[in-house]
Design a protein around this motif. Structure first.
Motif, PDB file in Angstrom:
ATOM      1  N   ARG A 190       0.827  -1.218   0.000  1.00  0.00           N
ATOM      2  CA  ARG A 190       0.000   0.000   0.000  1.00  0.00           C
ATOM      3  C   ARG A 190       0.859   1.266   0.000  1.00  0.00           C
ATOM      4  NH1 ARG A 190      -5.159  -1.592   1.109  1.00  0.00           N
ATOM      5  NH2 ARG A 190      -5.283  -3.647   2.076  1.00  0.00           N
ATOM      6  N   ARG A 191       1.908   1.250   0.815  1.00  0.00           N
ATOM      7  CA  ARG A 191       2.778   2.438   0.900  1.00  0.00           C
ATOM      8  C   ARG A 191       3.552   2.641  -0.404  1.00  0.00           C
ATOM      9  NH1 ARG A 191       4.519  -0.041   6.280  1.00  0.00           N
ATOM     10  NH2 ARG A 191       2.810   0.624   7.622  1.00  0.00           N
ATOM     11  N   MET A 192       3.999   1.529  -0.996  1.00  0.00           N
ATOM     12  CA  MET A 192       4.767   1.635  -2.251  1.00  0.00           C
ATOM     13  C   MET A 192       3.901   2.216  -3.371  1.00  0.00           C
ATOM     14  SD  MET A 192       7.642   1.186  -3.807  1.00  0.00           S
ATOM     15  CE  MET A 192       8.641  -0.023  -2.899  1.00  0.00           C
ATOM     16  N   GLU A 194       1.230   4.002  -3.107  1.00  0.00           N
ATOM     17  CA  GLU A 194       0.938   5.402  -2.774  1.00  0.00           C
ATOM     18  C   GLU A 194       2.120   6.299  -3.172  1.00  0.00           C
ATOM     19  OE1 GLU A 194      -1.541   7.074  -2.071  1.00  0.00           O
ATOM     20  OE2 GLU A 194      -0.803   8.937  -1.167  1.00  0.00           O
ATOM     21  N   THR A 195       3.329   5.853  -2.856  1.00  0.00           N
ATOM     22  CA  THR A 195       4.530   6.632  -3.192  1.00  0.00           C
ATOM     23  C   THR A 195       4.657   6.815  -4.710  1.00  0.00           C
ATOM     24  OG1 THR A 195       5.636   5.725  -1.238  1.00  0.00           O
ATOM     25  CG2 THR A 195       7.051   6.726  -2.914  1.00  0.00           C
ATOM     26  N   LEU A 196       4.497   5.731  -5.443  1.00  0.00           N
ATOM     27  CA  LEU A 196       4.615   5.793  -6.906  1.00  0.00           C
ATOM     28  C   LEU A 196       3.485   6.637  -7.502  1.00  0.00           C
ATOM     29  CD1 LEU A 196       5.433   1.999  -7.438  1.00  0.00           C
ATOM     30  CD2 LEU A 196       7.073   3.900  -7.590  1.00  0.00           C
ATOM     31  N   ILE A 198       1.924   9.152  -6.047  1.00  0.00           N
ATOM     32  CA  ILE A 198       2.197  10.579  -5.797  1.00  0.00           C
ATOM     33  C   ILE A 198       3.088  11.121  -6.918  1.00  0.00           C
ATOM     34  CG2 ILE A 198       3.439  12.220  -4.291  1.00  0.00           C
ATOM     35  CD1 ILE A 198       2.467  10.525  -1.881  1.00  0.00           C
ATOM     36  N   ALA A 199       4.161  10.380  -7.220  1.00  0.00           N
ATOM     37  CA  ALA A 199       5.077  10.833  -8.275  1.00  0.00           C
ATOM     38  C   ALA A 199       4.337  10.951  -9.617  1.00  0.00           C
ATOM     39  CB  ALA A 199       6.260   9.868  -8.388  1.00  0.00           C
TER      40      ALA A 199
END
Lengths: 211, 211
Positions: A190-192, A194-196, A198-199
């Protein structure tokens, strides 16, 4: 699977029957002790009949692995067809693939072990699978760009980055290591994503990065 | 390495000498044929002397792997100490680790193979190494936040995501696969760090993502 053995070989053998029986043999006796003669016996036929469908035990094992890969591709494809936001579909796809790997590891460990070993020995199978999965990721990202959810200059490069970033959550060796260590990787998935995401939402320019 | 054998054992044996000799034996005869007796012979001493330093061949092999891990940690630490922008230091660190792995694979394949195999069998060694590397990544990200280069709500979670995302570029099995396939992963490393840096520059909130 065991049903196949009871059925009469009415219209002859098909690949599905042979692979089901091979999987059942692997579960019972392990991959090392599974051979064409025993698969034939379990199917009530002769090894020559099996050799009409597969050249060798290695070919049978490869076909089992390709079968699992096709199952994963079909699972992943459902997220390409969906109309949900692209970031949700990326998350759904990676979570589904991660869970499918875990289910197979927990519920079918002997066949999973075969899968893991064959992948190590057969880079060309991995290459085809990876290329297919990257195309599915690219299709979702492309759709995200069309919907103006994402701003990405090179969809294929972005798909490659998403694929590389989530490999650690879907690669059979890593999934097995995490399972043995009692780690739950789902929060990291989930965090990964979300990070990708955002970019990609904020504008991801990859085309001008020097090689 | 071979120098050790010519030197008199003046102040007795130390761990470095034994490991250097063990590595030389592995290079010459492979890990399977390397044993404590041959290491002792090459050092002009008896196996009992070696057993004063290491309990077993497995212990020697573990120490070789821990040695390589410490070398990588020292390499990575240099990027924590630097005053360059955090995104440049993350890129520098991951590229340096990737290149070190490739150099070892190409220049010292037998010892690399040992490293790869021991890691598969010893998850606790991997766990310690991974934790140390994640702390170094966190230190750089933390510094990026202090300099207002990054906006990150949870530095440790962000470090975990960066670590997971680049695993495919530094994990010995993946580096070996890419090498055998003739793939250059450095452009991907650059694109991955750029992607992660965009997210961290634009504001990365990971603390509120449900587990």
């Amino acid at each position: 699977m065991s049903d196949d053995k009871k059925k009469p070989a009415d219209d002859g053998l098909n690949t599905t029957k042979i692979l089901d029986t091979a999987r059942a043999q692997i579960r019972r006796h392990g991959q090392a002790k599974t051979n064409i003669v025993d698969i034939a016996k379990a199917l009530g036929t002769s090894h020559t009949t099996i050799y009409r469908h597969f050249r060798s035990k290695t070919d049978v094992f490869d076909a089992i692995v390709v079968d699992a890969m096709k199952d994963e591709e079909a699972l992943a494809k459902a997220f390409v067809a969906s109309s949900a936001p692209a970031s949700e579909r990326l998350l759904g796809m990676v979570l589904a693939l991660h869970r499918r790997k875990r289910e197979r590891l927990e519920g079918d460990p002997e066949v999973y072990e075969l899968y893991r070993r064959v992948l190590e020995a057969r880079p060309e199978l991995v290459k085809n699978y990876t290329a297919a999965m990257t195309r599915l990721l690219a299709a979702i990202i492309e759709d995200g760009v069309k919907r103006r959810e994402f701003v990405v200059d090179d969809v294929d490069l972005a798909a490659g980055i998403v694929r590389d970033a989530v490999t650690v959550y879907v690669h059979p060796a890593h999934v097995e290591l995490a399972f043995k260590a009692g780690l739950d990787l789902e929060p990291s998935v989930r965090r990964m994503i979300e990070t990708l995401a955002i970019a990609m939402r904020r504008g991801l320019s990859l085309g001008n990065i020097p090689d």
